[in-house]
Design a protein around this motif. Structure first.
Motif, PDB file in Angstrom:
ATOM      1  N   SER A   1      40.525 119.480 -15.987  1.00 61.98           N
ATOM      2  CA  SER A   1      39.569 118.497 -16.506  1.00 61.98           C
ATOM      3  C   SER A   1      38.247 118.479 -15.755  1.00 61.98           C
ATOM      4  N   GLY A   2      38.012 119.424 -14.877  1.00 64.05           N
ATOM      5  CA  GLY A   2      36.736 119.495 -14.189  1.00 64.05           C
ATOM      6  C   GLY A   2      36.877 119.323 -12.689  1.00 64.05           C
ATOM      7  N   GLY A   3      35.787 119.593 -11.981  1.00 71.41           N
ATOM      8  CA  GLY A   3      35.755 119.525 -10.530  1.00 71.41           C
ATOM      9  C   GLY A   3      34.686 120.476 -10.018  1.00 71.41           C
ATOM     10  N   ILE A   4      34.800 120.832  -8.749  1.00 70.34           N
ATOM     11  CA  ILE A   4      33.824 121.723  -8.121  1.00 70.34           C
ATOM     12  C   ILE A   4      34.537 122.973  -7.631  1.00 70.34           C
ATOM     13  N   VAL A   5      33.878 124.103  -7.748  1.00 70.05           N
ATOM     14  CA  VAL A   5      34.356 125.322  -7.099  1.00 70.05           C
ATOM     15  C   VAL A   5      33.280 125.753  -6.117  1.00 70.05           C
ATOM     16  N   LEU A   6      33.718 126.081  -4.905  1.00 70.91           N
ATOM     17  CA  LEU A   6      32.816 126.514  -3.838  1.00 70.91           C
ATOM     18  C   LEU A   6      33.231 127.911  -3.397  1.00 70.91           C
ATOM     19  N   ILE A   7      32.346 128.864  -3.578  1.00 74.31           N
ATOM     20  CA  ILE A   7      32.643 130.251  -3.223  1.00 74.31           C
ATOM     21  C   ILE A   7      31.889 130.623  -1.952  1.00 74.31           C
ATOM     22  N   ALA A   8      32.609 131.167  -0.991  1.00 69.47           N
ATOM     23  CA  ALA A   8      32.003 131.665   0.238  1.00 69.47           C
ATOM     24  C   ALA A   8      32.683 132.977   0.588  1.00 69.47           C
ATOM     25  N   GLY A   9      32.252 134.022  -0.091  1.00 68.91           N
ATOM     26  CA  GLY A   9      32.736 135.366   0.188  1.00 68.91           C
ATOM     27  C   GLY A   9      31.601 136.134   0.834  1.00 68.91           C
ATOM     28  N   THR A  10      31.230 137.275   0.249  1.00 65.73           N
ATOM     29  CA  THR A  10      30.043 137.975   0.725  1.00 65.73           C
ATOM     30  C   THR A  10      28.822 137.072   0.596  1.00 65.73           C
ATOM     31  N   GLY A  11      28.723 136.382  -0.541  1.00 66.68           N
ATOM     32  CA  GLY A  11      27.671 135.400  -0.769  1.00 66.68           C
ATOM     33  C   GLY A  11      28.276 134.020  -0.905  1.00 66.68           C
TER      34      GLY A  11
ATOM     35  N   TYR B   1      21.304 137.076  -1.627  1.00 64.24           N
ATOM     36  CA  TYR B   1      21.174 137.124  -0.170  1.00 64.24           C
ATOM     37  C   TYR B   1      19.753 136.881   0.320  1.00 64.24           C
ATOM     38  N   ILE B   2      18.738 137.038  -0.546  1.00 63.83           N
ATOM     39  CA  ILE B   2      17.357 136.791  -0.123  1.00 63.83           C
ATOM     40  C   ILE B   2      16.982 135.325  -0.314  1.00 63.83           C
ATOM     41  N   MET B   3      17.355 134.761  -1.456  1.00 65.00           N
ATOM     42  CA  MET B   3      16.955 133.392  -1.771  1.00 65.00           C
ATOM     43  C   MET B   3      18.037 132.355  -1.449  1.00 65.00           C
TER      44      MET B   3
ATOM     45  N   TYR C   1      27.617 137.364   4.412  1.00 69.55           N
ATOM     46  CA  TYR C   1      26.366 138.063   4.726  1.00 69.55           C
ATOM     47  C   TYR C   1      25.451 137.160   5.530  1.00 69.55           C
ATOM     48  N   TRP C   2      25.354 135.893   5.130  1.00 69.68           N
ATOM     49  CA  TRP C   2      24.504 134.941   5.852  1.00 69.68           C
ATOM     50  C   TRP C   2      24.964 134.808   7.300  1.00 69.68           C
ATOM     51  N   ILE C   3      26.270 134.709   7.513  1.00 73.55           N
ATOM     52  CA  ILE C   3      26.823 134.563   8.864  1.00 73.55           C
ATOM     53  C   ILE C   3      26.475 135.790   9.711  1.00 73.55           C
ATOM     54  N   ALA C   4      26.686 136.991   9.148  1.00 74.13           N
ATOM     55  CA  ALA C   4      26.406 138.225   9.884  1.00 74.13           C
ATOM     56  C   ALA C   4      24.914 138.338  10.202  1.00 74.13           C
TER      57      ALA C   4
ATOM     58  N   SER D   1      27.648 144.538   1.619  1.00 75.89           N
ATOM     59  CA  SER D   1      29.062 144.345   1.934  1.00 75.89           C
ATOM     60  C   SER D   1      29.390 144.807   3.351  1.00 75.89           C
ATOM     61  N   PHE D   2      28.794 145.948   3.757  1.00 77.28           N
ATOM     62  CA  PHE D   2      29.052 146.456   5.101  1.00 77.28           C
ATOM     63  C   PHE D   2      28.525 145.485   6.153  1.00 77.28           C
ATOM     64  N   ILE D   3      27.343 144.953   5.933  1.00 73.47           N
ATOM     65  CA  ILE D   3      26.777 143.978   6.871  1.00 73.47           C
ATOM     66  C   ILE D   3      27.645 142.726   6.896  1.00 73.47           C
ATOM     67  N   ALA D   4      28.062 142.258   5.711  1.00 71.50           N
ATOM     68  CA  ALA D   4      28.883 141.053   5.622  1.00 71.50           C
ATOM     69  C   ALA D   4      30.197 141.207   6.372  1.00 71.50           C
TER      70      ALA D   4
END
Length: 387
Positions: free
Chosen positions: A140-150, A170-172, A179-182, A233-236
């Motif tokens: 019925s709905g909710g939020i999905v939060l993705i934190a993989g490479t991006g 990754y730029i904006m 990737y952001w963490i790396a 992906s390699f940097i991430a």
């Protein structure tokens, strides 16, 4: 008028025909991230028939033709596994892919598949990977939060209204993703050595880890990875080395994961302001499905995440859930709805709660200001967490 016995018999015959028809239906669903993809094929009753692994399918990186070719190859492999002739297309395939946030480009991808690979499927549903993840675990709905490479976040309200936060690449954007963490770690090292800005903690672990991972003798040696031969992906994947640093209690690695957690929490805070009360007042509060490899390091992130949620005073209660199965199932569910093929979807068994926050049970915390002015708690209370 038909006798009751005749009516019962006819109903049974129709049900038998419908059941037979449902079993003959073949529905596909593809979960496509920035590093790999997964195809699942179901029958019309929702029974999983086969699963196929494949390469990433982001059309912004590959182009439409190559993306369509990769999807078609996965479908054909799945058909081979099931003994389906090459000339017989699947009834419908749901595509929940990284990079599929725009209706115009989604339609182009579907047209490319239909025109260049007509035997793969009769029909398609194209959506973002966030939608596929959400539909795998929440009805019925909710939020999905993705934190993989991006990183990316999507809210779906019970009336179908949607809102997004992040997912700008990754730029904006992509704050809090691998990737952001790396990149954050590398930037801290570069700025610290230059004397431009002192890193918030010593670089004594991160700098040697960088040299080893990127096989570099000096900072100039890393530049081709970010420019001439850029491979996101390699940097991430350097984030795995930083997670190892967290295991060894390296202060800078711990700091970076805390920063990532705060940014991911801000995605939730932004979307919670637009969530309907039905979602906020549900048992367990606002439901958030968390997807991606970054959440494998949750134990280093939970304090920063919980403090950010608590200090912003926007969310009263929420539950973080992880999928116990592939989000390709959510793509299958979308495809089934497209062709009006109803079956029972086991939402509850597709997810498990790993973190629960309730403002009323969150104790007063003593905060300490670090030299970079980020507030962290000395005593964070989390409950309802499973390993």
């Amino acid at each position: 008028m038909m006798e009751p016995a005749d009516l019962t018999q006819e109903t049974a015959v129709l049900a038998q025909k419908e059941a037979q028809y449902s079993e003959d239906i073949r529905i596909g669903g593809v979960e496509g991230g920035a590093t790999h993809s997964t195809l699942v094929i179901l029958d019309g009753k929702g029974t999983r028939l086969t699963e196929v692994k494949g390469p990433h399918t982001n059309h912004w990186l590959l182009g439409m033709d190559e993306t369509a070719a990769r999807i078609s190859a996965m479908i054909e492999k799945g058909k081979q596994d099931l003994g389906i002739p090459e000339s017989v297309p699947l009834d419908c395939v749901g595509l929940s892919l990284s990079g599929c946030e725009e209706e115009t480009t989604n339609h182009r991808l579907m047209e490319t598949l239909v025109q260049k690979h007509p035997n793969s499927a009769r029909d398609y549903v194209v959506s973002s990977d966030t939608l596929g993840s959400l539909r795998t675990g929440l009805e019925s709905g909710g939020i999905v939060l993705i934190a993989g490479t991006g990183s990316n976040a999507l809210l779906i309200n019970p009336d179908g209204e949607t809102h997004k936060c992040g997912g700008w690449g990754y730029i904006m954007g992509d704050e809090g993703g691998a990737y952001w963490i790396a990149h954050r770690a590398c930037k801290y090292v570069f700025d610290d050595i230059d004397g431009l800005t002192e890193a918030p903690e010593p670089i004594s672990y991160v700098w040697p880890a960088m040299r080893n991972y990127f096989n570099m003798s000096d900072r100039n040696s890393i530049l081709p990875y970010f420019y001439a031969n850029f491979d996101k992906s390699f940097i991430a994947n350097f984030t795995k080395e930083l997670a190892t640093g967290c295991e060894r209690d390296d202060p800078l690695c711990l700091k970076i994961f805390e920063e990532a957690a705060c940014l991911l929490a801000k995605h939730i805070i932004a979307l919670s302001k637009k969530a309907h009360n039905d979602l906020k007042l549900a048992h367990g509060g606002l439901k958030v499905i968390c997807v991606g490899s970054v959440f494998e390091s949750w134990k280093f992130m939970k304090n920063g995440f919980a403090n950010e949620i608590h200090n912003r005073r926007v969310v009263d209660e929420l539950s973080l859930l992880r999928l116990t199965t592939t989000s390709a199932l959510g793509a299958c569910y979308l495809a089934a709805e497209k062709i009006n093929c109803p079956f029972i979807k086991p939402y509850d068994s597709n997810v498990e709660i790993f973190f629960h926050y309730n403002r009323d049970n969150f104790p007063e915390t003593r905060t300490t200001e670090l030299k970079n002015h980020t507030l962290v708690s000395d005593n964070v209370h989390v409950h309802g967490e499973s390993t």
